[in-house]
Design a protein around this motif. Structure first.
Motif, PDB file in Angstrom:
ATOM      1  N   ALA A 150       0.790  -1.274  -0.111  1.00 36.27           N
ATOM      2  CA  ALA A 150       0.114   0.009   0.073  1.00 36.27           C
ATOM      3  C   ALA A 150       0.882   1.336   0.136  1.00 36.27           C
ATOM      4  N   HIS A 151       1.882   1.218   0.730  1.00 41.37           N
ATOM      5  CA  HIS A 151       2.730   2.523   0.970  1.00 41.37           C
ATOM      6  C   HIS A 151       4.240   2.222   0.254  1.00 41.37           C
ATOM      7  N   SER A 152       4.566   3.327  -0.297  1.00 40.38           N
ATOM      8  CA  SER A 152       5.936   3.168  -1.173  1.00 40.38           C
ATOM      9  C   SER A 152       6.497   4.429  -0.980  1.00 40.38           C
ATOM     10  N   MET A 198       2.729  -5.369   7.829  1.00 42.09           N
ATOM     11  CA  MET A 198       3.671  -4.344   7.734  1.00 42.09           C
ATOM     12  C   MET A 198       3.030  -3.340   6.709  1.00 42.09           C
ATOM     13  N   HIS A 199       2.214  -2.520   7.145  1.00 45.06           N
ATOM     14  CA  HIS A 199       1.301  -1.520   6.303  1.00 45.06           C
ATOM     15  C   HIS A 199       2.407  -0.397   5.802  1.00 45.06           C
ATOM     16  N   ASP A 200       3.254   0.005   6.490  1.00 43.84           N
ATOM     17  CA  ASP A 200       4.281   0.998   5.922  1.00 43.84           C
ATOM     18  C   ASP A 200       5.834   0.553   6.549  1.00 43.84           C
ATOM     19  N   LEU A 261       0.934   2.099  12.054  1.00 41.60           N
ATOM     20  CA  LEU A 261       0.561   2.092  10.498  1.00 41.60           C
ATOM     21  C   LEU A 261       1.264   2.986   9.984  1.00 41.60           C
ATOM     22  N   HIS A 262       1.453   4.085  10.235  1.00 41.35           N
ATOM     23  CA  HIS A 262       2.246   5.254   9.219  1.00 41.35           C
ATOM     24  C   HIS A 262       3.279   6.011  10.025  1.00 41.35           C
ATOM     25  N   PRO A 263       4.306   5.718   9.561  1.00 45.13           N
ATOM     26  CA  PRO A 263       5.606   6.757  10.034  1.00 45.13           C
ATOM     27  C   PRO A 263       5.305   7.773   9.399  1.00 45.13           C
ATOM     28  N   PHE A 436      -8.642   6.823   2.339  1.00 51.21           N
ATOM     29  CA  PHE A 436      -7.220   6.539   2.827  1.00 51.21           C
ATOM     30  C   PHE A 436      -6.193   7.752   2.273  1.00 51.21           C
ATOM     31  N   HIS A 437      -5.514   7.180   1.348  1.00 52.03           N
ATOM     32  CA  HIS A 437      -4.353   7.994   1.076  1.00 52.03           C
ATOM     33  C   HIS A 437      -4.453   8.681  -0.359  1.00 52.03           C
ATOM     34  N   GLY A 438      -3.633   9.700  -0.646  1.00 54.29           N
ATOM     35  CA  GLY A 438      -3.725  10.138  -1.932  1.00 54.29           C
ATOM     36  C   GLY A 438      -2.397  10.911  -2.141  1.00 54.29           C
TER      37      GLY A 438
HETATM   38 FE   LIG Z   1      -1.936   3.698   5.118  1.00 57.29          FE
END
Ligand SMILES: [Fe+2]
Length: 445
Positions: A150-152, A198-200, A261-263, A436-438
């Motif tokens: 999901a995260h990069s 490991m979401h992020d 979830l989010h650093p 969620f994210h953008g």
């Molecule tokens: Fe996220």
């Protein structure tokens, strides 16, 4: 419970294309591109009580800005085979990983000429075009060995894309580096016990940081389709992988059990001896009801890892419940000063934002833009005013739900004066459910 009862969380049923949107205030001329945001939008009316609010087929909402105008708003479901089939459309076909196919609902990232809808857990990204139509599943030109994430993070030094993938079928997590040609150039499989979510992850100049914490992927235990659960007693540790290292090179540092979830960002200092990470830490998560968040709201913290002694020191930076932290993408992996996060409404259902906070992590100060009662604000995406602009010289873009209109605005905040409120509001003709994210995709990439 019907869709209407779910209030602003209810999925929308129509795909809209609206041109020349009304704007209050003045849109900065330098904003030339598209603001895109992903989120779950269940295609059919499954019984809501049986579905975690974060589930559902991904829908991208986009607003195109140019020359001080809001040229269009569009929203489109990602055409996975299931979505295309249920909409009566031709299937797009394409590569699969382990037969997994879903409409990614978590993030959207533009890289190497490709705009990708992203999700974790083993599925491939889907590529979309400039008007949000689905092109098809994307495996980085045949070089992606499994699913993606999901995260990069696009490394501002090298221009390469980093991600950490995990999959229900893997006994490891996988660090991936995608070169600027859009092909995966490096993969390292790091063995882990169980299947940690490991979401992020975090990236510094020399290290990849892995969050091996007690929330695990356990779809077989989920009664309501939500596949994650808190595993009591599971050790919590921070993995430090040298960027070009092997799995055996990972150092695992013990931390207190929690969920991250989010650093926000991480960077090295003291000659590389220490790494400081800013992140949102939840004391626990996913340890109760499977259909609603669990009351353990996240707080912004600073973690300092001493790579010589192997210790990690924690410090809470603010009392507010926050999530969806972001920073200037040009400052990722290095020293930085400003973070932007959603101040979550206490007491209510998770995912509702009471305001957007700008943190000065250097001075320890903050300022906040609050939304009215009954309103909502989502993740804030920072867009620099110019490529060489100062760190907070630019704009923060976010969707806000406006109860007076029962519809959504795209607000543009001046990053140097967030508390002053928007310099411009783009009035969308419809409501955008919380998501969620953008990201911002400028015209000149
Ligand atoms: Fe996220």
């Amino acid at each position: 419970m019907t869709g209407a009862d779910r209030g602003l969380f209810a999925p929308v049923h129509d795909e809209i294309t609206a041109f020349d949107l009304p704007v209050t205030g003045r849109l900065p001329e330098s904003l030339r591109g598209r603001y895109l945001r992903n989120g779950p939008n269940p295609l059919t009316g499954d019984e809501p009580a049986a579905r975690h609010w974060s589930g559902g087929e991904g829908m991208i909402h986009g607003v195109r800005l140019r020359n001080g105008r809001a040229e269009w708003y569009r929203n489109r479901w990602i055409r996975s085979d299931d979505v295309a089939g249920r909409l009566g459309e031709k299937l797009l076909h394409g590569p699969r990983h382990l037969g997994t196919d879903c409409a990614p609902n978590s993030h959207v990232q533009f890289f190497a000429g490709h705009c990708l809808a992203l999700v974790e857990g083993g599925a491939l990204p889907y590529e979309i075009d400039s008007e949000l139509f689905t092109i098809g599943p994307f495996d980085f030109h045949g070089t992606l060995p499994g699913g993606f994430a999901a995260h990069s993070v696009v490394d501002p030094r090298t221009g390469e894309l980093h991600a950490v993938a995990y999959c229900w079928a893997w006994p490891y997590v996988q660090h991936l580096v995608v070169g600027t040609d859009g092909c995966v150039r490096r993969r390292v499989d790091v063995p882990v016990a169980g299947r940690p979510m490991m979401h992020d992850f975090s990236l510094t100049e020399h290290h990849v940081l892995l969050y091996d914490l007690p929330v695990v992927l356990a779809p077989e235990r989920g009664r309501t389709g939500f596949p994650y659960t808190w595993e009591p007693g599971r050790p919590a540790r921070l993995g430090v992988l040298p960027r070009e290292g092997r799995a055996a090179d990972v150092r695992w540092l013990e931390v207190e059990p929690c969920c991250v979830l989010h650093p926000v960002n991480a960077y090295e200092h003291d000659g590389g001896r220490c790494v400081t990470i800013h992140l949102v830490r939840h004391e626990r998560l996913f340890d109760g009801s499977r259909t609603a968040p669990d009351g353990h709201r996240g707080r912004l913290e600073s973690w300092t890892a001493d790579l010589v002694t192997g210790t990690v020191r924690r410090q809470q930076l603010d009392d507010r419940a926050v999530e969806f932290p972001r920073a200037d993408p040009r400052r990722l992996t290095g020293p930085y000063r400003y973070a932007y996060a959603v101040h979550e409404r206490e007491g209510g259902r998770g995912g509702l934002g009471a305001g957007l906070v700008k943190f000065d992590v250097l001075r320890g100060t903050s300022e906040e833009f609050r939304v009215p009662p009954g309103g909502d604000i989502g993740e804030g995406v920072f867009v620099p005013a110019a490529a060489d602009a100062a760190e907070d010289d630019g704009w923060v873009l976010a969707f806000t739900y406006e109860p007076a209109r029962a519809a959504t605005d795209l607000v543009v905040l001046a990053a140097q004066d967030v508390a002053a409120g928007p310099v411009a509001r783009v009035h969308l003709p419809v409501r955008v459910p919380p998501g969620f994210h953008g990201n911002w995709v400028p015209d000149d990439v």
